[in-house]
Design a protein around this motif. Structure first.
Motif, PDB file in Angstrom:
ATOM      1  N   UNK A   1     -12.176  49.683 -15.394  1.00  0.00           N
ATOM      2  CA  UNK A   1     -13.514  49.166 -15.675  1.00  0.00           C
ATOM      3  C   UNK A   1     -13.975  49.582 -17.059  1.00  0.00           C
ATOM      4  N   UNK A   2     -15.098  49.005 -17.484  1.00  0.00           N
ATOM      5  CA  UNK A   2     -15.587  49.243 -18.824  1.00  0.00           C
ATOM      6  C   UNK A   2     -16.049  50.667 -19.082  1.00  0.00           C
ATOM      7  N   UNK A   3     -16.696  51.277 -18.110  1.00  0.00           N
ATOM      8  CA  UNK A   3     -17.151  52.658 -18.282  1.00  0.00           C
ATOM      9  C   UNK A   3     -15.956  53.594 -18.419  1.00  0.00           C
ATOM     10  N   UNK A   4     -14.934  53.355 -17.627  1.00  0.00           N
ATOM     11  CA  UNK A   4     -13.718  54.161 -17.693  1.00  0.00           C
ATOM     12  C   UNK A   4     -13.032  53.983 -19.055  1.00  0.00           C
ATOM     13  N   UNK A   5     -13.061  52.768 -19.592  1.00  0.00           N
ATOM     14  CA  UNK A   5     -12.458  52.501 -20.900  1.00  0.00           C
ATOM     15  C   UNK A   5     -13.140  53.337 -21.983  1.00  0.00           C
ATOM     16  N   UNK A   6     -14.466  53.364 -21.978  1.00  0.00           N
ATOM     17  CA  UNK A   6     -15.172  54.144 -22.987  1.00  0.00           C
ATOM     18  C   UNK A   6     -14.937  55.639 -22.805  1.00  0.00           C
ATOM     19  N   UNK A   7     -14.872  56.104 -21.574  1.00  0.00           N
ATOM     20  CA  UNK A   7     -14.561  57.521 -21.328  1.00  0.00           C
ATOM     21  C   UNK A   7     -13.172  57.852 -21.875  1.00  0.00           C
TER      22      UNK A   7
ATOM     23  N   UNK B   1     -18.907  47.606 -13.875  1.00  0.00           N
ATOM     24  CA  UNK B   1     -19.707  48.629 -14.562  1.00  0.00           C
ATOM     25  C   UNK B   1     -20.178  48.165 -15.932  1.00  0.00           C
ATOM     26  N   UNK B   2     -19.296  48.022 -16.887  1.00  0.00           N
ATOM     27  CA  UNK B   2     -19.613  47.450 -18.197  1.00  0.00           C
ATOM     28  C   UNK B   2     -18.631  46.319 -18.425  1.00  0.00           C
ATOM     29  N   UNK B   3     -19.123  45.153 -18.827  1.00  0.00           N
ATOM     30  CA  UNK B   3     -18.179  44.061 -19.053  1.00  0.00           C
ATOM     31  C   UNK B   3     -17.479  44.236 -20.408  1.00  0.00           C
ATOM     32  N   UNK B   4     -16.480  43.428 -20.651  1.00  0.00           N
ATOM     33  CA  UNK B   4     -15.676  43.566 -21.850  1.00  0.00           C
ATOM     34  C   UNK B   4     -16.468  43.429 -23.141  1.00  0.00           C
ATOM     35  N   UNK B   5     -17.460  42.540 -23.169  1.00  0.00           N
ATOM     36  CA  UNK B   5     -18.267  42.382 -24.377  1.00  0.00           C
ATOM     37  C   UNK B   5     -19.122  43.621 -24.633  1.00  0.00           C
ATOM     38  N   UNK B   6     -19.599  44.262 -23.575  1.00  0.00           N
ATOM     39  CA  UNK B   6     -20.355  45.506 -23.737  1.00  0.00           C
ATOM     40  C   UNK B   6     -19.449  46.620 -24.257  1.00  0.00           C
ATOM     41  N   UNK B   7     -18.223  46.667 -23.754  1.00  0.00           N
ATOM     42  CA  UNK B   7     -17.258  47.663 -24.229  1.00  0.00           C
ATOM     43  C   UNK B   7     -16.937  47.408 -25.703  1.00  0.00           C
ATOM     44  N   UNK B   8     -16.678  46.154 -26.048  1.00  0.00           N
ATOM     45  CA  UNK B   8     -16.384  45.797 -27.430  1.00  0.00           C
ATOM     46  C   UNK B   8     -17.541  46.189 -28.355  1.00  0.00           C
TER      47      UNK B   8
END
Length: 146
Positions: free
Chosen positions: A38-44, A69-76
């Protein structure tokens, strides 16, 4: 000089993730493929927060758009506004061919936007080409964590 590439795959669909990982290994380009769901895990992972404090910084992020959690555009967007991450190459790898998604991704300076083909063989070939591009043809900047 080429080097082995560290990919971070951000994909909540286990079947898609397995196809990508298998084909990256088959192409023998990737040194490692880390996978988060998920997006939150990606940022962590990217920020080396718990439980990823020992994670190696990836050379390329393969990012799905439709994530919990966070979509790909939010992560980007978060990557591009983070001083330590903003230069990290990000490839959107998604089923969405929506013009609005593509436009927003490029507004956030995505490096590439790839739509997953439905046909298995075309999907396999796309991942193979992706691994060749990022692992052989493209020259990545020097690593700062070595």
């Amino acid at each position: 000089m080429s080097r082995l590439v560290r990919f971070l795959l951000v994909e909540d669909d286990e079947d898609h993730a397995e196809l990508v990982k298998r084909n990256l290994r088959r192409a023998r380009v990737a040194n490692s493929v880390s996978h988060v769901l998920d997006g939150a895990e990606a940022l962590a992972f990217l920020r080396r927060q718990e439980p990823y404090t020992d994670a190696e910084r990836p050379d390329v992020v393969l990012l799905d758009l439709k994530l919990p959690k966070l979509d790909g555009l939010e992560v980007l967007a978060a990557i591009r506004t983070d001083e330590d991450l903003r230069d990290l190459p990000v490839v959107i790898l998604t089923t969405s061919d929506a013009e609005a998604d593509r436009e927003r991704a490029y507004q956030h300076h995505v490096n590439s936007y790839l739509v997953k083909p439905v046909d298995f063989e075309k999907f396999r070939q796309m991942v193979n080409d992706l691994s060749l591009y990022w692992g052989v043809w493209n020259v990545l900047p020097p690593r700062t964590d070595e």
